[in-house]
Scaffold this active site. Structure first.
Site, mmCIF file in Angstrom:
data_model
loop_
_atom_site.group_PDB
_atom_site.id
_atom_site.type_symbol
_atom_site.label_atom_id
_atom_site.label_comp_id
_atom_site.label_asym_id
_atom_site.label_seq_id
_atom_site.Cartn_x
_atom_site.Cartn_y
_atom_site.Cartn_z
ATOM 1 C CG PHE A 113 24.407 -11.295 45.757
ATOM 2 C CD1 PHE A 113 23.599 -12.342 46.158
ATOM 3 C CD2 PHE A 113 25.212 -10.678 46.697
ATOM 4 C CE1 PHE A 113 23.588 -12.770 47.478
ATOM 5 C CE2 PHE A 113 25.216 -11.103 48.025
ATOM 6 C CZ PHE A 113 24.402 -12.157 48.412
ATOM 7 C CG ASP A 184 29.915 -11.690 41.065
ATOM 8 O OD1 ASP A 184 30.279 -12.866 41.275
ATOM 9 O OD2 ASP A 184 29.621 -10.899 41.976
ATOM 10 C CE1 TYR A 209 30.099 -17.440 50.001
ATOM 11 C CE2 TYR A 209 32.181 -16.272 50.213
ATOM 12 C CZ TYR A 209 30.829 -16.256 49.971
ATOM 13 O OH TYR A 209 30.202 -15.077 49.686
ATOM 14 C CE LYS A 210 27.800 -17.365 47.078
ATOM 15 N NZ LYS A 210 27.691 -16.085 46.383
ATOM 16 N NE ARG A 356 19.987 -20.110 46.503
ATOM 17 C CZ ARG A 356 21.031 -19.332 46.765
ATOM 18 N NH1 ARG A 356 21.423 -18.432 45.875
ATOM 19 N NH2 ARG A 356 21.672 -19.408 47.899
#
Ligand SMILES: *Cc1c(COP(=O)(O)O)cnc(C)c1O
Length: 397
Positions: A113, A184, A209-210, A356
């Protein structure tokens, strides 16, 4: 056994929506609104500053850290919450580089990312010791782990393609070459079984939060392996990571173990929502979750593959090499996603051409996955995406 009917009932999902974006922002746990309201009213409102002690606010970053620790295979007492993931990447990287002062290379891959790479760049500038950020293709990581490498900074599941790195193998290779590992887990925590202790990871970081459903802006977490906990040096040496914050000493002394990875005042209200979200995880068996995630993903790949020849699978075809998302490529990907969203099927687009879709067994079932694939098929065969309003780019994709 995990009761997925019960976990589904624990979420608020808007009427008419099929939500395939829980890999970006998890939905609202029903209990979170009340929990937050209670924290505001009964704790902040009534206790005022005494809430730090009476309501246990100060201990929350560690308590929640242990709850997340169970989901990622961490030893109790070695995960703490706070800040955002970008900050936690910086912290882990700074501490890891200090552990290999004679080496200069940070190894990452092009599927990482961007924020992780940006944080590494910024840290290299701040350190001013001539470190190099070496970014190779994801498939080339294993070979690129040489004795020059100080730290490997890798995201286990690729945010675009869902490709899953072999954490155990790459960690072993890194250690054999004398490098320190940072994993990560942004797209791993709550998405698949993770075993940081078993894999021998040195540091791990992630967001809540994912897949963990902690809410927009929920705090991140950091894990430091017990063998490093008392010597990892925090570059972000804030007062709450001090050995004795309320001694208000003029000089910094790193706190005990994972405490030193705290920086400043914890986000108490956000942690109340996260605490409610983690209640749902208490009854979840990660192996059962993984089985169901693979079932849902495989179903989607099969249905879309059969009905949409114009879409190219961008994720590994082998479920064992994927996280809990499925991506396709199409040059009109952005417009296709907008057309889907207009029909209540929410996925997202990642530049340049990735559609996605996240598969989150806590609140998604086979019927919804079939329905989503059906909508996508109609949009593709009838070119329903081909409208000017679906090409207008919003600020957040
Ligand atoms: C989502 C994500 C981030 C986001 O970082 P924040 O500081 O929480 O905004 C960082 N890294 C990875 C790998 C991610 O997937």
């Amino acid at each position: 056994m995990t009761d997925f009917t019960a976990t589904r009932a624990a979420f608020h999902l808007p009427e008419g929506v099929i939500y395939l974006d829980g890999n970006s922002l998890g939905p609202l746990p029903r209990a979170a609104s009340d929990r937050m309201a209670r924290t505001m009213r009964d704790e902040w409102g009534e206790m005022l500053i005494t809430g730090w002690n009476r309501a246990g606010w100060m201990a929350q970053p560690r308590g929640l850290g242990d709850r997340i620790g169970r989901l990622i295979g961490a030893e109790p007492g070695h995960v703490v919450l706070g800040d955002t993931l970008s900050i936690k990447v910086y912290q882990a990287l700074a501490a890891a580089l200090e552990m290999r002062p004679e080496r200069r290379v940070i190894l990452s891959d092009s599927g990482n990312f961007p924020s992780d790479l940006y944080m590494a760049e910024g840290l290299i500038r701040a350190f001013g010791r001539g470190h190099e950020l070496r970014v190779v293709a994801p498939e080339a990581v294993a070979e690129a782990i040489t004795e020059e490498v100080a730290v490997t900074l890798l995201t286990e599941v690729d945010y675009r393609t869902g490709r899953l790195h072999d954490m155990t193998d790459l960690t072993a290779r890194a250690h054999a070459a004398g490098a320190v590992t940072i994993w990560d887990l942004a797209h791993s925590a709550g998405a698949l079984p993770v075993d940081v202790a078993g894999a021998g990871a040195d540091f791990a970081v992630g967001c809540t939060y994912k897949y963990l459903n902690g809410g927009p802006g929920a705090p991140a977490f950091i894990y430091v392996a017990p063998r490093h906990a008392e010597m990892a040096f925090p570059a972000l040496s804030g007062w709450l990571g001090h050995e004795a914050p309320f001694a208000f000493e003029p000089r910094y002394r790193a706190g005990a173990g994972i405490e030193r990875m705290r920086v400043g005042t914890p986000p108490v209200l956000a942690m109340a929502a996260l605490d409610a979200a983690l209640d749902i995880w208490d009854g979840v068996d990660m192996a059962a979750l993984r089985r169901r995630s693979i079932e849902l993903s495989e179903l989607f790949i099969a249905e879309v593959g059969a009905a949409c020849p114009g879409l190219t699978l961008a994720s590994p075809r082998d479920a064992a090499r994927r996280g809990s998302q499925v991506s396709f490529r199409h040059e009109e990907g952005y417009a296709i996603i907008q057309a889907l969203i207009a029909r209540g099927v929410i996925g997202d687009f990642r530049t340049p051409d990735i559609l996605r879709f996240g598969f989150t067994p806590l609140y998604l079932g086979h019927g919804e996955v079939r329905a989503a694939a059906g909508h996508l098929a109609e949009i593709m065969t009838e070119r329903l995406w081909d409208r000017p309003e679906y090409r207008i780019r919003a600020a957040v994709t």
